[in-house]
Motif scaffolding. Structure first.
Motif, PDB file in Angstrom:
ATOM      1  N   ALA A  20       0.835  -1.208   0.000  1.00 20.64           N
ATOM      2  CA  ALA A  20       0.000   0.000   0.000  1.00 20.64           C
ATOM      3  C   ALA A  20       0.868   1.255   0.000  1.00 20.64           C
ATOM      4  O   ALA A  20       0.484   2.281   0.560  1.00 20.64           O
ATOM      5  CB  ALA A  20      -0.951  -0.017   1.201  1.00 20.64           C
ATOM      6  N   GLY A  21       2.011   1.162  -0.636  1.00 15.59           N
ATOM      7  CA  GLY A  21       2.750   2.357  -1.034  1.00 15.59           C
ATOM      8  C   GLY A  21       3.613   3.035   0.002  1.00 15.59           C
ATOM      9  O   GLY A  21       4.124   4.127  -0.251  1.00 15.59           O
ATOM     10  N   VAL A  22       3.797   2.425   1.182  1.00 14.72           N
ATOM     11  CA  VAL A  22       4.597   3.095   2.206  1.00 14.72           C
ATOM     12  C   VAL A  22       6.071   3.141   1.776  1.00 14.72           C
ATOM     13  O   VAL A  22       6.539   2.301   0.993  1.00 14.72           O
ATOM     14  CB  VAL A  22       4.416   2.336   3.557  1.00 14.72           C
ATOM     15  N   GLY A  23       6.812   4.173   2.255  1.00 14.36           N
ATOM     16  CA  GLY A  23       8.221   4.297   1.863  1.00 14.36           C
ATOM     17  C   GLY A  23       9.082   3.201   2.479  1.00 14.36           C
ATOM     18  O   GLY A  23      10.010   2.685   1.848  1.00 14.36           O
ATOM     19  N   MET A  24       8.763   2.863   3.698  1.00 17.07           N
ATOM     20  CA  MET A  24       9.578   1.862   4.399  1.00 17.07           C
ATOM     21  C   MET A  24       8.798   1.296   5.584  1.00 17.07           C
ATOM     22  O   MET A  24       7.952   1.991   6.153  1.00 17.07           O
ATOM     23  CB  MET A  24      10.848   2.549   4.911  1.00 17.07           C
ATOM     24  N   VAL A  25       9.074   0.045   5.920  1.00 18.93           N
ATOM     25  CA  VAL A  25       8.460  -0.575   7.100  1.00 18.93           C
ATOM     26  C   VAL A  25       9.573  -0.954   8.075  1.00 18.93           C
ATOM     27  O   VAL A  25      10.559  -1.586   7.693  1.00 18.93           O
ATOM     28  CB  VAL A  25       7.650  -1.842   6.721  1.00 18.93           C
ATOM     29  N   ARG A  26       9.417  -0.511   9.328  1.00 16.68           N
ATOM     30  CA  ARG A  26      10.317  -0.955  10.411  1.00 16.68           C
ATOM     31  C   ARG A  26       9.525  -1.925  11.285  1.00 16.68           C
ATOM     32  O   ARG A  26       8.452  -1.570  11.776  1.00 16.68           O
ATOM     33  CB  ARG A  26      10.701   0.213  11.311  1.00 16.68           C
ATOM     34  N   TYR A  27      10.106  -3.103  11.481  1.00 17.72           N
ATOM     35  CA  TYR A  27       9.409  -4.080  12.321  1.00 17.72           C
ATOM     36  C   TYR A  27      10.080  -4.183  13.681  1.00 17.72           C
ATOM     37  O   TYR A  27      11.312  -4.309  13.767  1.00 17.72           O
ATOM     38  CB  TYR A  27       9.393  -5.467  11.644  1.00 17.72           C
ATOM     39  N   LEU A  28       9.292  -4.171  14.733  1.00 21.42           N
ATOM     40  CA  LEU A  28       9.792  -4.394  16.091  1.00 21.42           C
ATOM     41  C   LEU A  28       9.075  -5.606  16.679  1.00 21.42           C
ATOM     42  O   LEU A  28       7.841  -5.635  16.717  1.00 21.42           O
ATOM     43  CB  LEU A  28       9.496  -3.201  17.001  1.00 21.42           C
ATOM     44  N   GLY A  29       9.846  -6.588  17.153  1.00 18.14           N
ATOM     45  CA  GLY A  29       9.191  -7.745  17.752  1.00 18.14           C
ATOM     46  C   GLY A  29      10.185  -8.821  18.116  1.00 18.14           C
ATOM     47  O   GLY A  29      11.406  -8.646  17.965  1.00 18.14           O
ATOM     48  N   PRO A  30       9.680  -9.959  18.596  1.00 20.06           N
ATOM     49  CA  PRO A  30      10.547 -11.052  19.045  1.00 20.06           C
ATOM     50  C   PRO A  30      11.484 -11.511  17.919  1.00 20.06           C
ATOM     51  O   PRO A  30      11.075 -11.511  16.740  1.00 20.06           O
ATOM     52  CB  PRO A  30       9.566 -12.171  19.406  1.00 20.06           C
ATOM     53  N   PRO A  31      12.718 -11.939  18.245  1.00 22.60           N
ATOM     54  CA  PRO A  31      13.690 -12.310  17.209  1.00 22.60           C
ATOM     55  C   PRO A  31      13.175 -13.384  16.249  1.00 22.60           C
ATOM     56  O   PRO A  31      13.385 -13.294  15.033  1.00 22.60           O
ATOM     57  CB  PRO A  31      14.885 -12.826  18.013  1.00 22.60           C
TER      58      PRO A  31
END
Ligand code: NPW
Ligand code: K
Length: 527
Positions: free
Chosen positions: A273-284
């Protein structure tokens, strides 16, 4: 944009015309529109007009009057018309016109009921004109028994509801059984909000709005539905010199050891859906799966405060024991950035929120939220009154609330309400909601700060979050439909919905030439 109004709003808009003595003219326009719609339906179904069998179920008020006048028009075109008068009286002028046109009249009695129900079931068209905007509660007595008998029968023809299916509340869409499900609802002056909210929408079938001359007197609509040109104008487009950060970065706090796939699907929805970048935070372990499935995503085990993003998505695939993730979700809410809060985050939120927090419950989750707020609700009670429930949730929490369903409703706190029905029942599949959260998160990251753009479109700053959520629901629904059409209307998985998003986006953008889209939503079927 389709605008819908409460019955009270429509009746108030009629007032000046009624005071000017134009009541009969309004009714004639309504009835003519109803009769024309019946003729179109008959032609479409290949039925000969001459001799076609029409049964009108006419109540004692003006709704019955509309039905009788419409049936008089149809009788004058050679159709075999029968009126069943369900009350102790009938609209006098409508009844006289019907009889002049050669229609047959039956009064509903207990003895006559089985025969009349059988005649209706065998007709080419049944017109439901028992109750309209003047109804108080559902059908009662023998009218209820007749509708039940017709509903239970195997119908030969189709059902057209006059203004609204009798028993459906014009304002809220709540339905008091029995209600005869219509194939088409022909509604007058403006769509009624109850036709665009479940369960009313289940009974309405297609909705056709017939203008009767009251339109300029209508106030701000109670409910709006975004259509192609609206979606095109709301869709964020990258500037020529955009870079990934200026396009918007979405932080995703989703997934858990138990539900790692939810994080993947939320990221896939956002990326598509066109976002510039996704940062994921969560369990390894979840981050590893996200990396493998979506190498575009930047994964970290850091904190919310350390992450530079324009919006957050929290909660998809998280449970009550995922303490670290829930802490991140709360930090995201406290960050003052726009947030879409889904599934597992919903029980962990403060009671009072702000419009830039978009909650995305399904009916069961909304019922649980109400419980925490001290209001006794369950899934069934929410599903029975979706419009009231979503409005109450938004006004009570201060958040923007999106209630997922066949018709998805979005309410801005003390503001606008949107109704989107762009999808397919195949979207009721595991992971579909995670993709939706990703889409809305991506749109929040891209468009959330663009206050001026929304103002130009007539959307006030605090209302833009609901417009963005409605846009997300529409894109997700249309992508789901496209994914199913790609397999000849067959079943789809959530991943397929994400895959269909970019092309859906492209097709919607092509409608950005607003002037080229000539559709008049007051004279065309809504779906
Ligand atoms: N105004 C205009 O010029 C125009 C109006 N238009 C049309 O008028 C419609 C509104 O008409 P309306 O106000 O007469 O009410 P309507 O929905 O026919 O029913 C109320 C009647 O039924 C009764 N009743 C109520 N509840 C009941 C129940 N549960 N079970 C059984 N009976 C019940 C109630 O009687 P009461 O119980 O009050 O004695 C009353 O007599 C609107 O939907 C549109 O179609 C268009 O033509 C455009 C121009
Ligand atoms: K009706």
């Amino acid at each position: 944009m389709i605008s819908a109004y409460t019955g009270t709003q429509v009746r108030a808009a009629e007032e000046p015309l009624l005071a000017a003595g134009l009541g009969d003219a309004l009714m004639q326009r309504a009835a003519r529109g109803l009769a024309n719609a019946v003729v179109h339906e008959l032609k479409d179904s290949g039925t000969r007009l001459s001799g076609a069998r029409v049964v009108v179920l006419a109540g004692k008020g003006n709704n019955g009057g509309d039905g009788l006048y419409a049936a008089a028009f149809l009788a004058s075109r050679g159709m075999r018309t029968t009126a069943v008068l369900t009350g102790d009286a009938a609209h006098p002028a409508g009844l006289a016109a019907f009889e002049r046109a050669g229609g047959r009249v039956h009064r509903l009695t207990e003895a006559a009921l089985p025969g009349l129900a059988a005649e209706a079931a065998a007709a080419d068209v049944v017109i439901d004109a028992v109750l309209g905007t003047g109804a108080k509660g559902g059908l009662r007595g023998s009218a209820a028994d007749l509708i039940q008998a017709i509903t239970d029968a195997h119908l030969h023809g189709f059902v057209v509801a006059c203004d609204l299916p009798s028993g459906v509340d014009a304002d809220t869409g709540e339905a008091a059984a029995p209600v005869l499900p219509a194939d088409l609802t022909v509604t007058f002056g403006g769509a009624k909000s109850g036709l665009l909210a479940d369960p009313g929408a289940d009974y309405a079938g297609r909705v056709l709005v017939v203008p009767i001359g009251i339109e300029e007197h209508l106030p701000e609509p109670a409910l709006r539905r975004l259509e192609g040109p609206d979606l095109a104008r709301l869709l964020p487009q990258p500037a020529r010199r955009a870079q990934k950060y200026s396009r918007g970065v979405l932080g995703v706090v989703a997934g858990s050891e138990d539900y790692p796939g939810a994080a993947v699907l939320a990221c896939r929805g956002a990326l598509a859906a066109g976002v510039g970048m996704v940062r994921y935070l969560g369990p390894p372990s979840v981050a590893d799966l996200v990396r493998q499935s979506c190498p575009e995503v930047v994964c970290s085990t850091g904190t919310v405060a350390e992450s530079r993003v324009q919006a957050w998505l929290v909660g998809s695939g998280m449970g009550p024991h995922d303490h670290e993730q829930l802490t991140r979700a709360r930090d995201a809410i406290a960050s003052d950035l726009p947030v879409v809060a889904d599934a597992g985050a919903l029980p962990a939120l403060p009671a009072i929120l702000a419009p830039h927090v978009v909650l995305t419950p399904h009916a069961g989750e909304l019922a649980s939220l109400f419980h925490r707020l001290g209001r006794g609700e369950n899934r069934e009670s929410v599903e029975a009154a979706t419009l009231g429930a979503v409005r109450h949730a938004a006004d009570r929490t201060g958040a923007t609330v999106l209630l997922k369903g066949a018709t998805t409703l979005v309410a801005a706190p003390w503001g606008a309400t949107y109704s989107q029905a762009d999808g397919t029942p195949w979207l009721a599949t595991a992971g579909s909601g995670d993709v939706l959260a990703g889409v809305i998160g991506a749109l929040l990251a891209q468009a959330g700060s663009d206050v001026g753009r929304f103002r130009q479109l007539g959307v006030e700053p605090d209302g833009r979050w609901a417009a963005i959520a409605a846009l997300g629901a529409a894109l997700h629904g249309q992508a789901g439909r496209a994914a199913s059409e790609a397999v000849s209307g067959g079943p789809i998985t959530a991943g397929r919905v994400a895959d269909a998003l970019p092309e859906t986006w492209g097709k919607v953008s092509m409608l950005s030439n607003y002037g080229a889209w000539k559709r008049n939503s007051h004279s065309q079927p809504l779906r």
